[in-house]
Write an enzyme that holds these catalytic residues in place. Structure first.
Site, PDB file in Angstrom:
ATOM      1  N   ASP A 116      14.490  11.973   1.246  1.00  0.00           N
ATOM      2  CA  ASP A 116      13.556  12.477   2.260  1.00  0.00           C
ATOM      3  C   ASP A 116      14.303  13.272   3.322  1.00  0.00           C
ATOM      4  O   ASP A 116      14.402  12.839   4.466  1.00  0.00           O
ATOM      5  CB  ASP A 116      12.810  11.312   2.923  1.00  0.00           C
ATOM      6  CG  ASP A 116      12.028  10.490   1.925  1.00  0.00           C
ATOM      7  OD1 ASP A 116      11.736  11.002   0.835  1.00  0.00           O
ATOM      8  OD2 ASP A 116      11.704   9.336   2.230  1.00  0.00           O
ATOM      9  N   HIS A 134      -6.089  23.237   0.241  1.00  0.00           N
ATOM     10  CA  HIS A 134      -5.061  22.590  -0.579  1.00  0.00           C
ATOM     11  C   HIS A 134      -3.850  23.494  -0.506  1.00  0.00           C
ATOM     12  O   HIS A 134      -3.668  24.371  -1.340  1.00  0.00           O
ATOM     13  CB  HIS A 134      -5.543  22.411  -2.019  1.00  0.00           C
ATOM     14  CG  HIS A 134      -6.619  21.394  -2.118  1.00  0.00           C
ATOM     15  ND1 HIS A 134      -6.405  20.077  -1.824  1.00  0.00           N
ATOM     16  CD2 HIS A 134      -7.918  21.500  -2.452  1.00  0.00           C
ATOM     17  CE1 HIS A 134      -7.526  19.409  -1.972  1.00  0.00           C
ATOM     18  NE2 HIS A 134      -8.465  20.253  -2.344  1.00  0.00           N
ATOM     19  N   LYS A 136       2.136  11.453  -4.795  1.00  0.00           N
ATOM     20  CA  LYS A 136       1.009  10.578  -4.445  1.00  0.00           C
ATOM     21  C   LYS A 136      -0.326  11.325  -4.514  1.00  0.00           C
ATOM     22  O   LYS A 136      -1.061  11.436  -3.526  1.00  0.00           O
ATOM     23  CB  LYS A 136       1.189   9.972  -3.056  1.00  0.00           C
ATOM     24  CG  LYS A 136       2.374   9.019  -2.952  1.00  0.00           C
ATOM     25  CD  LYS A 136       2.366   8.261  -1.640  1.00  0.00           C
ATOM     26  CE  LYS A 136       3.498   7.279  -1.519  1.00  0.00           C
ATOM     27  NZ  LYS A 136       4.814   7.879  -1.303  1.00  0.00           N
ATOM     28  N   THR A 149      -9.046  18.732  -9.266  1.00  0.00           N
ATOM     29  CA  THR A 149      -8.171  19.197  -8.179  1.00  0.00           C
ATOM     30  C   THR A 149      -6.711  18.831  -8.452  1.00  0.00           C
ATOM     31  O   THR A 149      -5.813  19.660  -8.291  1.00  0.00           O
ATOM     32  CB  THR A 149      -8.635  18.593  -6.830  1.00  0.00           C
ATOM     33  OG1 THR A 149      -9.996  18.956  -6.631  1.00  0.00           O
ATOM     34  CG2 THR A 149      -7.797  19.108  -5.680  1.00  0.00           C
ATOM     35  N   ARG A 168      16.759   5.854   3.292  1.00  0.00           N
ATOM     36  CA  ARG A 168      17.668   5.932   4.442  1.00  0.00           C
ATOM     37  C   ARG A 168      18.829   4.955   4.361  1.00  0.00           C
ATOM     38  O   ARG A 168      19.867   5.179   4.984  1.00  0.00           O
ATOM     39  CB  ARG A 168      16.853   5.720   5.725  1.00  0.00           C
ATOM     40  CG  ARG A 168      15.940   6.896   6.031  1.00  0.00           C
ATOM     41  CD  ARG A 168      14.849   6.526   7.018  1.00  0.00           C
ATOM     42  NE  ARG A 168      13.849   5.649   6.424  1.00  0.00           N
ATOM     43  CZ  ARG A 168      12.829   5.121   7.101  1.00  0.00           C
ATOM     44  NH1 ARG A 168      12.695   5.374   8.391  1.00  0.00           N
ATOM     45  NH2 ARG A 168      11.945   4.344   6.493  1.00  0.00           N
TER      46      ARG A 168
HETATM   47  P1  BMP Z   1      13.261   4.374   2.948  1.00  0.00           P
HETATM   48  O1  BMP Z   1      14.157   3.562   1.982  1.00  0.00           O
HETATM   49  O2  BMP Z   1      14.043   5.367   3.737  1.00  0.00           O
HETATM   50  O3  BMP Z   1      12.373   3.489   3.782  1.00  0.00           O
HETATM   51  O4  BMP Z   1      12.325   5.278   2.019  1.00  0.00           O
HETATM   52  C1  BMP Z   1      11.377   4.725   1.156  1.00  0.00           C
HETATM   53  C2  BMP Z   1      10.778   5.818   0.282  1.00  0.00           C
HETATM   54  O5  BMP Z   1       9.820   5.213  -0.577  1.00  0.00           O
HETATM   55  C3  BMP Z   1      10.049   6.909   1.045  1.00  0.00           C
HETATM   56  O6  BMP Z   1      10.224   8.120   0.330  1.00  0.00           O
HETATM   57  C4  BMP Z   1       8.594   6.501   0.983  1.00  0.00           C
HETATM   58  O7  BMP Z   1       7.721   7.629   0.984  1.00  0.00           O
HETATM   59  C5  BMP Z   1       8.523   5.803  -0.370  1.00  0.00           C
HETATM   60  N1  BMP Z   1       7.491   4.731  -0.444  1.00  0.00           N
HETATM   61  C6  BMP Z   1       7.536   3.614   0.392  1.00  0.00           C
HETATM   62  O8  BMP Z   1       8.427   3.467   1.225  1.00  0.00           O
HETATM   63  N2  BMP Z   1       6.562   2.651   0.233  1.00  0.00           N
HETATM   64  C7  BMP Z   1       5.544   2.753  -0.660  1.00  0.00           C
HETATM   65  O9  BMP Z   1       4.726   1.865  -0.760  1.00  0.00           O
HETATM   66  C8  BMP Z   1       5.511   3.892  -1.509  1.00  0.00           C
HETATM   67  C9  BMP Z   1       6.497   4.863  -1.388  1.00  0.00           C
HETATM   68  O10 BMP Z   1       6.480   5.913  -2.189  1.00  0.00           O
END
Ligand code: BMP
Length: 300
Positions: free
Chosen positions: A39, A104, A135, A142, A271
């Protein structure tokens, strides 16, 4: 009598979908059940981290394909034009009743192909699956366009995408029309990691039933645990940290061991690997080891 758990490699042949087979085989080959969620917002950072963590991962999760700044500039100009047109339209159509505005943005034809070309090269170099965390959440017609057209043309380069089950079976049928001929796979969001989310109970159960009706294309779930009624499907779990239990915006973390004990197959870490002050290579190795050790212990 307890039945011995199948290895990732042994499970590969039990799934009809080619991407699912490839993913499980690759995990066994690379000894990695780690997916990195990239991300970040610049193309350079994206490619740098992908190259660094590539050797340690089975899957690279791209978040809604971050847009390079050159494209953002173009979109800002386009936005100004659209605003002018909108004001003119409002004026011209003031006798008509309110016109709903719906866009869109991802169907626009204006994408930097260079990023995709470089990503594909890194995929070849490091041997990983690309998962675009798009997602999808709209009606079948669509999502078909969102998947295959616009500036991103996701179906051309993403091995896996994900979708919410909320629109019903049509969302899978629509995505499948595009994805299956290309041997792509789909994950359904059966659960979420964020605090107070609504993907629980009956919603989760209905999502599982939807997956069962489309086993040629649905390869698994985003979820924190395995579901007994379709335990062959792949479980990918976000919200993973070895160091902290939450962030400031509702994210909730568990350890690799927590979720793998609950039947997760792949840990998704963002992260925790490339966050502030982290060395992405060191962290990717740490999470890869933690995930793989937890898997081996589960097999014993
Ligand atoms: P992080 O480890 O930095 O918190 O990132 C988690 C990643 O997983 C992000 O890209 C987030 O969009 C995705 N994600 C999430 O955290 N929880 C969900 O339920 C579904 C996800 O896709």
């Amino acid at each position: 009598m307890t039945t011995k758990l199948k290895t990732y490699g042994e499970r590969a042949t039990s799934l009809p979908n080619k991407t699912a087979q490839e993913l499980l085989t690759l995990m066994e080959r690379k000894k990695s059940n780690l997916a990195v969620a990239l991300d970040v917002t610049t193309k350079q950072e994206f490619l740098d981290i992908a190259d660094k963590v590539g050797p340690y991962i089975c899957c690279l999760k791209v978040s809604h394909m971050q847009i390079p700044s050159s494209i953002i500039d173009s979109l800002k100009c386009l936005r100004i034009y659209l605003d002018v047109i909108n004001i003119w339209l409002q004026e011209s159509l003031k006798d008509y009743r309110r016109v709903p505005k719906m866009t869109h943005i991802d169907i626009l034809e204006d994408f930097d192909q260079d990023l995709i070309d470089k990503l594909k090269k890194l995929q070849k170099k490091h041997d990983f699956i690309i998962f675009e965390d798009r997602k999808f959440a709209d009606i079948g017609n669509t999502v078909k366009h969102q998947y295959s057209k616009g500036i991103y043309k996701i179906a051309e380069w993403a091995d896996i995408v994900d979708a919410h089950a909320i629109p019903g079976d049509g969302i899978i049928t629509g995505l499948k029309e595009i994805g299956l001929p290309l041997n792509r796979g789909l994950l359904l969001l059966a659960e979420m990691s964020s605090k107070g989310n609504l993907a629980t109970g009956a919603y989760t159960e209905a999502t599982i039933e939807m997956a069962k009706r489309h086993k040629d294309f649905v390869i698994g779930f985003i979820s924190g645990k395995k579901f007994n009624s379709c335990d062959e499907l792949i479980i990918m779990t976000p919200g993973i940290s070895l160091d902290i239990s939450n962030d400031d915006l509702g994210q909730q973390y568990k350890t690799p061991r927590n979720v793998i004990e609950n039947g997760s197959d792949i840990i998704i870490v963002g992260r925790g690997i490339y966050g502030k002050g982290k060395d992405a290579v060191v962290e990717a190795q740490r999470y890869r080891n933690a995930g793989w050790e937890a898997y081996l212990e589960k097999l014993e």
